[in-house]
Design an enzyme around this catalytic site. Structure first.
Site, PDB file in Angstrom:
ATOM      1  N   TYR A 139      11.671  -3.675  47.827  1.00  0.00           N
ATOM      2  CA  TYR A 139      11.609  -4.185  46.462  1.00  0.00           C
ATOM      3  C   TYR A 139      12.009  -5.661  46.438  1.00  0.00           C
ATOM      4  O   TYR A 139      13.066  -6.045  46.932  1.00  0.00           O
ATOM      5  CB  TYR A 139      12.544  -3.402  45.535  1.00  0.00           C
TER       6      TYR A 139
ATOM      7  N   ALA B 281       4.515   6.909  33.623  1.00  0.00           N
ATOM      8  CA  ALA B 281       3.162   6.754  34.180  1.00  0.00           C
ATOM      9  C   ALA B 281       2.769   5.284  34.302  1.00  0.00           C
ATOM     10  O   ALA B 281       1.714   4.869  33.812  1.00  0.00           O
ATOM     11  CB  ALA B 281       2.140   7.534  33.355  1.00  0.00           C
TER      12      ALA B 281
END
Length: 342
Positions: A55, A209
């Site tokens: 990340y 999502a």
């Protein structure tokens, strides 16, 4: 914030887990603001933080190292390895060689002497699970890692990992981190039942999502942002957008936002230990915290089931794991001369 048992580890974690993929150059580049957001989450009762070495090109772990100064003992800290950490060979994957190097980098960036949960970020079809489990077992015995887990692992591979650990006397995977949302419910069919069988904790990623369940992405709407360029197929999928249009009135009738409905759906599943939230801004964090007490009754859940059937994925995530047997044609096609039955 409600606390739940992380599988059978004896570790208690909050039902919301602070995900940090948006901390750093891929989201919020303001280190000080990310530190303040981390402190705000902790003050709100979240004690579970998930990150990964990839990340922000390692910058995210460095931000967390600063944020957790003086508060490390109150946090269940999870990170992941496996993704590419530079050019050239042997700087990714799940081999012993890489694991032993990757963990030292994460410990240094996070400014800690141990990880509460160390996870395999993606399946590695080119490394024996025994190799991976053996290395991770050594880290647990050395005190550098408290528990080990996986992410995005198919159900069959979860079972194989448990069997290998038992047969060879190795530490077993204690957690799984799959994607799970109203729009992606495929894990209800196999992954979640397998995790229940083996007493594994489950922390789910992308319960919104990839942003579709915030209501920001609508049929016919024009959105041009970094995420739209990152996962364009997912955010423009007609079937998913139609489901969002049908879910919005369900949320409105229940008196909640679509974001709060989606998060309550994820944490309401009995096999889900914690749902990962991934705020980029303080405002997003505050909104997620404000919905933590949302409860969906059976009537609302029945309406969701009617829109997206249990055990169903409306479509894959652009960033989801695709097995080699699906992504590599040579693994599903015989040589031309041997394809016929006669």
């Amino acid at each position: 914030m409600r606390m739940r048992q992380l599988g059978r580890t004896g570790i208690e974690v909050s039902a919301y887990c602070l995900g940090t993929m948006m901390f750093g150059p891929n989201g919020n580049a303001d280190h000080d603001e990310c530190v303040r957001m981390t402190h705000r989450a902790l003050d709100a009762g979240i004690n579970f933080i998930d990150t990964a070495d990839v990340y922000g090109y390692s910058e995210t772990e460095e931000i967390l190292g600063k944020a957790l100064k003086g508060r490390r003992d109150d946090v269940v800290l999870a990170t992941k390895f496996n993704g590419p950490m530079g050019e050239g060979p042997n700087r990714s994957g799940s081999s012993r060689r890489w694991i032993m190097r990757a963990v030292e980098g994460s410990l240094r960036r996070l400014r800690t002497d141990h990880l509460d949960l160390y996870q395999v970020h993606h399946p590695d079809p080119y490394t024996d699970m025994e190799e991976t489990l053996s290395a991770l077992t050594d880290l647990v015995r050395a005190g550098k890692v408290r528990a080990i887990g996986t992410s995005n692992l198919p159900a069959a591979d979860i079972v194989e990992a448990q069997w290998i650990a038992q047969r060879h006397g190795l530490h077993r995977m204690r957690t799984e981190q799959p994607t799970y949302s109203v729009l992606n419910r495929g894990v209800e069919r196999d992954v979640l039942p397998v995790c229940r069988r083996y007493g594994m904790g489950v922390l789910v990623w992308s319960p919104l999502a990839m942003g579709l369940l915030t209501g920001r992405y609508r049929k016919g709407a024009q959105v041009d942002n970094a995420r739209m360029h990152w996962v364009p197929g997912h955010l423009t999928d007609a079937t998913k957008l139609e489901a969002v249009e049908r879910l919005l009135p369900v949320a409105a009738e229940a008196g909640v936002s679509l974001t709060h409905l989606a998060m309550a759906f994820a944490v309401g599943h009995p096999d889900v230990t914690s749902a990962i939230i991934g705020p980029r801004t303080p405002a997003q964090l505050e909104d997620l915290l404000a919905g933590a007490g949302t409860v969906l009754d059976d009537a609302v859940l029945d309406k969701i089931d009617a829109i997206v059937a249990p055990g169903t994925d409306l479509g894959p995530l652009d960033v989801g794991f695709t097995p080699p047997s699906v992504s590599e044609p040579a693994l599903r096609r015989r040589p031309r001369e041997g394809r016929s039955a006669a």
